[in-house]
Design a protein around this motif. Structure first.
Motif, short mmCIF file in Angstrom:
data_model
loop_
_atom_site.label_atom_id
_atom_site.label_comp_id
_atom_site.label_asym_id
_atom_site.label_seq_id
_atom_site.Cartn_x
_atom_site.Cartn_y
_atom_site.Cartn_z
N GLU A 17 0.83 -1.23 -0.02
CA GLU A 17 0.12 -0.06 0.04
C GLU A 17 0.80 1.36 -0.09
OE1 GLU A 17 -2.81 0.08 3.14
OE2 GLU A 17 -3.47 -2.11 2.65
N MET A 18 1.94 1.02 0.75
CA MET A 18 2.74 2.42 0.71
C MET A 18 4.29 1.94 -0.02
SD MET A 18 1.92 3.75 4.51
CE MET A 18 2.05 2.04 5.60
N LEU A 19 4.49 1.99 -1.07
CA LEU A 19 5.28 1.47 -1.98
C LEU A 19 6.88 2.30 -1.75
CD1 LEU A 19 4.03 1.12 -5.49
CD2 LEU A 19 4.44 -0.64 -3.83
N GLY A 20 6.95 3.39 -0.95
CA GLY A 20 8.00 4.23 -0.45
C GLY A 20 8.21 3.83 0.81
N LEU A 21 7.64 2.87 1.63
CA LEU A 21 7.89 2.76 2.89
C LEU A 21 9.15 2.36 3.24
CD1 LEU A 21 6.12 2.63 5.60
CD2 LEU A 21 5.74 0.08 5.24
N ARG A 22 9.73 2.96 4.20
CA ARG A 22 11.02 2.69 4.82
C ARG A 22 10.89 2.87 6.32
NH1 ARG A 22 15.46 6.72 5.13
NH2 ARG A 22 17.36 5.90 5.06
N VAL A 23 11.26 1.60 6.98
CA VAL A 23 10.82 1.85 8.34
C VAL A 23 12.26 1.17 9.27
CG1 VAL A 23 8.50 1.91 8.36
CG2 VAL A 23 9.69 -0.10 8.67
N THR A 24 12.45 1.69 10.44
CA THR A 24 13.58 1.12 11.43
C THR A 24 12.63 -0.18 12.09
OG1 THR A 24 12.88 2.44 13.28
CG2 THR A 24 14.68 3.11 11.85
N LEU A 25 13.29 -1.01 12.72
CA LEU A 25 12.56 -1.94 13.74
C LEU A 25 11.58 -1.31 14.63
CD1 LEU A 25 11.95 -4.75 14.61
CD2 LEU A 25 13.99 -4.36 16.18
N ALA A 26 11.92 -0.34 15.18
CA ALA A 26 11.40 0.60 16.09
C ALA A 26 9.91 1.26 15.50
CB ALA A 26 11.87 1.81 16.83
N HIS A 27 10.11 1.55 14.33
CA HIS A 27 8.89 2.22 13.71
C HIS A 27 8.12 0.97 13.10
CE1 HIS A 27 11.82 5.70 12.36
NE2 HIS A 27 10.88 6.22 13.06
N ALA A 28 8.65 -0.04 12.74
CA ALA A 28 7.76 -1.26 12.33
C ALA A 28 7.02 -1.70 13.45
CB ALA A 28 8.57 -2.47 11.77
N CYS A 29 7.61 -1.76 14.68
CA CYS A 29 6.67 -2.19 15.71
C CYS A 29 5.68 -1.37 16.38
CB CYS A 29 7.79 -2.18 17.24
SG CYS A 29 8.99 -3.41 17.19
N ARG A 30 5.94 0.04 16.14
CA ARG A 30 4.56 0.76 16.29
C ARG A 30 3.88 0.68 15.20
NH1 ARG A 30 9.00 4.21 17.99
NH2 ARG A 30 8.99 5.27 16.15
N LEU A 31 4.09 0.59 14.14
CA LEU A 31 3.24 0.46 12.93
C LEU A 31 2.39 -0.61 12.99
CD1 LEU A 31 2.26 1.65 9.98
CD2 LEU A 31 3.99 0.28 9.10
N CYS A 32 2.77 -1.85 13.63
CA CYS A 32 2.08 -2.93 13.32
C CYS A 32 1.54 -3.52 14.92
CB CYS A 32 3.19 -4.37 13.04
SG CYS A 32 3.63 -4.08 11.45
N TRP A 33 1.87 -2.62 15.85
CA TRP A 33 1.42 -2.77 17.39
C TRP A 33 1.75 -4.31 17.96
CZ3 TRP A 33 -1.44 0.64 20.34
CH2 TRP A 33 -1.84 2.08 19.78
N ILE A 34 3.14 -4.50 17.79
CA ILE A 34 3.52 -5.73 18.06
C ILE A 34 5.10 -5.46 18.79
CG2 ILE A 34 2.54 -7.26 16.35
CD1 ILE A 34 5.16 -7.18 14.83
N ASP A 35 5.42 -6.20 19.73
CA ASP A 35 6.81 -6.34 20.43
C ASP A 35 8.00 -6.32 19.52
OD1 ASP A 35 7.77 -9.04 21.03
OD2 ASP A 35 5.57 -9.33 20.96
N ALA A 36 9.12 -6.09 20.27
CA ALA A 36 10.04 -5.85 19.49
C ALA A 36 10.82 -7.19 18.95
CB ALA A 36 11.20 -5.08 20.15
N ALA A 37 10.76 -8.14 19.81
CA ALA A 37 11.24 -9.43 19.59
C ALA A 37 10.50 -10.19 18.38
CB ALA A 37 11.14 -10.52 20.63
N THR A 38 8.96 -10.06 18.50
CA THR A 38 8.00 -10.68 17.33
C THR A 38 8.24 -9.93 16.05
OG1 THR A 38 6.39 -11.18 18.97
CG2 THR A 38 5.69 -11.07 16.76
#
Length: 70
Positions: A17-38
């Motif tokens: 959906e967001m072809l230019g999406l560029r995230v760090t691990l921390a950003h991805a955790c917040r975006l997906c609402w999941i813990d860092a290890a998962t």
């Protein structure tokens, strides 16, 4: 580790959906609402599958394969 299919599908959908999406691990955790290890395990699995790629600076970005799938 095998990831739940709904979670994998959700992360893939974000990249499609967001072809230019560029995230760090921390950003991805917040975006997906999941813990860092998962999140790290999920992203590592997806990177091994070529969806997305991980840069040397730690960003997860849509790979060329990701863009071709859209």
């Amino acid at each position: 580790m095998k990831q739940p299919e709904l979670l994998v599908a959700r992360v893939r959908a974000e990249y499609l959906e967001m072809l230019g999406l560029r995230v760090t691990l921390a950003h991805a955790c917040r975006l997906c609402w999941i813990d860092a290890a998962t999140c790290e395990s999920l992203l590592d699995d997806l990177v091994r599958d070529g969806f997305p790629s991980k840069t040397d600076s730690g960003f997860f970005v849509a790979s060329s394969a990701t863009r071709r799938r859209h």
